[in-house]
Design a protein around this motif. Structure first.
Motif, PDB file in Angstrom:
ATOM      1  N   UNK A 195       7.719  13.283  -9.574  1.00  0.00           N
ATOM      2  CA  UNK A 195       6.367  13.718  -9.180  1.00  0.00           C
ATOM      3  C   UNK A 195       5.300  12.533  -8.458  1.00  0.00           C
ATOM      4  N   UNK A 196       5.551  12.842  -6.224  1.00  0.00           N
ATOM      5  CA  UNK A 196       5.018  11.578  -5.425  1.00  0.00           C
ATOM      6  C   UNK A 196       3.740  11.616  -5.743  1.00  0.00           C
ATOM      7  N   UNK A 197       3.148  10.068  -5.983  1.00  0.00           N
ATOM      8  CA  UNK A 197       1.616  10.155  -6.744  1.00  0.00           C
ATOM      9  C   UNK A 197       1.199  10.244  -4.760  1.00  0.00           C
ATOM     10  N   UNK A 198      -0.070  10.185  -5.322  1.00  0.00           N
ATOM     11  CA  UNK A 198      -1.300  10.527  -4.124  1.00  0.00           C
ATOM     12  C   UNK A 198      -0.945   9.098  -4.177  1.00  0.00           C
ATOM     13  N   UNK A 199      -0.872   8.317  -3.773  1.00  0.00           N
ATOM     14  CA  UNK A 199      -0.780   6.571  -3.666  1.00  0.00           C
ATOM     15  C   UNK A 199       0.724   6.337  -2.692  1.00  0.00           C
ATOM     16  N   UNK A 200       0.842   7.148  -2.215  1.00  0.00           N
ATOM     17  CA  UNK A 200       2.981   7.695  -1.536  1.00  0.00           C
ATOM     18  C   UNK A 200       1.750   7.458   0.109  1.00  0.00           C
ATOM     19  N   UNK A 201       2.478   6.450   1.062  1.00  0.00           N
ATOM     20  CA  UNK A 201       2.682   7.425   2.503  1.00  0.00           C
ATOM     21  C   UNK A 201       2.536   8.518   3.007  1.00  0.00           C
ATOM     22  N   UNK A 202       3.761   8.867   1.967  1.00  0.00           N
ATOM     23  CA  UNK A 202       4.041  10.654   2.291  1.00  0.00           C
ATOM     24  C   UNK A 202       2.807  11.722   1.738  1.00  0.00           C
ATOM     25  N   UNK A 203       2.056  11.139   1.488  1.00  0.00           N
ATOM     26  CA  UNK A 203       1.690  12.727   0.620  1.00  0.00           C
ATOM     27  C   UNK A 203       0.292  12.835   1.092  1.00  0.00           C
ATOM     28  N   UNK A 244      -5.433  11.026   2.439  1.00  0.00           N
ATOM     29  CA  UNK A 244      -3.812  10.169   2.857  1.00  0.00           C
ATOM     30  C   UNK A 244      -4.244   8.515   2.130  1.00  0.00           C
ATOM     31  N   UNK A 245      -2.951   8.076   2.077  1.00  0.00           N
ATOM     32  CA  UNK A 245      -3.331   7.027   1.896  1.00  0.00           C
ATOM     33  C   UNK A 245      -2.184   5.801   3.050  1.00  0.00           C
ATOM     34  N   UNK A 246      -3.397   4.118   2.881  1.00  0.00           N
ATOM     35  CA  UNK A 246      -2.674   3.568   3.892  1.00  0.00           C
ATOM     36  C   UNK A 246      -1.789   2.699   3.580  1.00  0.00           C
ATOM     37  N   UNK A 247      -1.740   2.735   1.806  1.00  0.00           N
ATOM     38  CA  UNK A 247      -0.133   1.861   1.781  1.00  0.00           C
ATOM     39  C   UNK A 247      -0.783  -0.002   1.154  1.00  0.00           C
ATOM     40  N   UNK A 248      -2.013   0.312   1.389  1.00  0.00           N
ATOM     41  CA  UNK A 248      -3.024  -0.935   0.638  1.00  0.00           C
ATOM     42  C   UNK A 248      -3.282  -1.906  -0.695  1.00  0.00           C
ATOM     43  N   UNK A 249      -4.040  -1.089  -0.530  1.00  0.00           N
ATOM     44  CA  UNK A 249      -4.678  -0.650  -2.342  1.00  0.00           C
ATOM     45  C   UNK A 249      -4.217   0.751  -3.537  1.00  0.00           C
TER      46      UNK A 249
END
Length: 284
Positions: free
Chosen positions: A165-173, A189-194
């Protein structure tokens, strides 16, 4: 054996005294209601304390089984939600040969499968979970995955008994969300920080947004059921170069501690895909 007789002979008077004492107390408690109630209260307190400690230890070792039972019960409750059903279309008439269909019965669009997280990553730019469910249990690629508090991600790979499963805290999600109340939609989307915060974009500046407002999945999401919690507004940032707000959302799901999830099956999408595949093969 000889030592036992020597012990009884040595302490005979004391043992005899204890026996008489027990007999006297038994008569006292049996024929005196006040003393009987007092004795029962003390006995109940002692046995209750012992049982409580024993049950605490026993409950600890049965937590896994208890969690599994609760997860299965939650699956049944989720499948009864009104958002899983859509009313029958009475504006048109459908004739199906050889099959009896109740056209007035609500159609269940979403069904749920419980799954346990057996591996996870939360410290990279593309984070994944591994579930102990696979194609043998009915899991397919692009199924939605949600937790007890909100959305988790989507299935990207499936083997016989496991799913990735690709989680919501992935840059591609990305997921389509809406503000609860105003129904204003935006992309999340997620910015990849926190890993505890995601971003929601394209919210007009004229929309009133307060800290703590809920953001839910929208009705236009092709994977997730509507009205599943994504997160709550933490900060609203005004972009001076556009007429939109950028919202910082605290995720509803804590991805560091999640243990059980639900895989969501979209029956309508599966049937539509099967129909398109059959049509394509017929045309070929």
């Amino acid at each position: 054996m000889r030592n036992i007789f020597l012990f009884i002979r040595r302490y005979f008077n004391f043992i005899f005294f204890l026996a008489l004492q027990v007999l006297a107390l038994s008569f006292l408690f049996r024929y005196n209601k006040f003393h009987e109630a007092a004795a029962m209260g003390v006995a109940s307190e002692i046995t209750g304390s012992i049982n409580d400690r024993y049950n605490t230890v026993e409950y600890y070792f049965k937590l896994k089984k208890a969690n599994e039972v609760l997860v299965k019960e939650n699956v049944s409750l989720r499948e009864m939600l009104r958002s899983n059903y859509q009313p029958a279309d009475t504006s048109s008439r459908i004739v199906v040969d050889s099959i009896r269909v109740d056209s007035l019965k609500p159609y269940q669009k979403y069904t749920y499968l419980d799954a346990r997280v057996v591996g996870s990553f939360v410290t990279t730019q593309t984070n994944f979970f591994t579930l102990h469910r696979g194609s043998n249990q009915g899991v397919t690629v692009d199924m939605a995955v949600i937790g007890s508090r909100g959305i988790v991600g989507r299935v990207v790979n499936v083997s016989n008994n496991f799913a990735t499963v690709m989680s919501m805290i992935s840059r591609q999600f990305k997921v389509d969300g809406k503000l609860k109340g105003s129904e204003e939609r935006g992309s999340v989307s997620w910015d990849g920080v926190n890993p505890r915060f995601v971003q929601m974009r394209n919210i007009p500046k004229n929309i009133k947004v307060n800290k703590g407002d809920s953001v839910l999945t929208s009705d236009l999401s092709s994977i997730f059921p509507p009205n599943i919690l994504i997160g709550t507004v933490d900060t609203a940032i005004s972009d001076p170069s556009t007429n939109f707000l950028n919202l910082r959302l605290r995720t509803a799901t804590n991805f560091s501690t999640i243990q059980y999830v639900y895989v969501v099956r979209n029956k309508q999408m599966e049937e539509q895909t099967a129909l398109e595949t059959a049509t394509r093969k017929t045309n070929e």
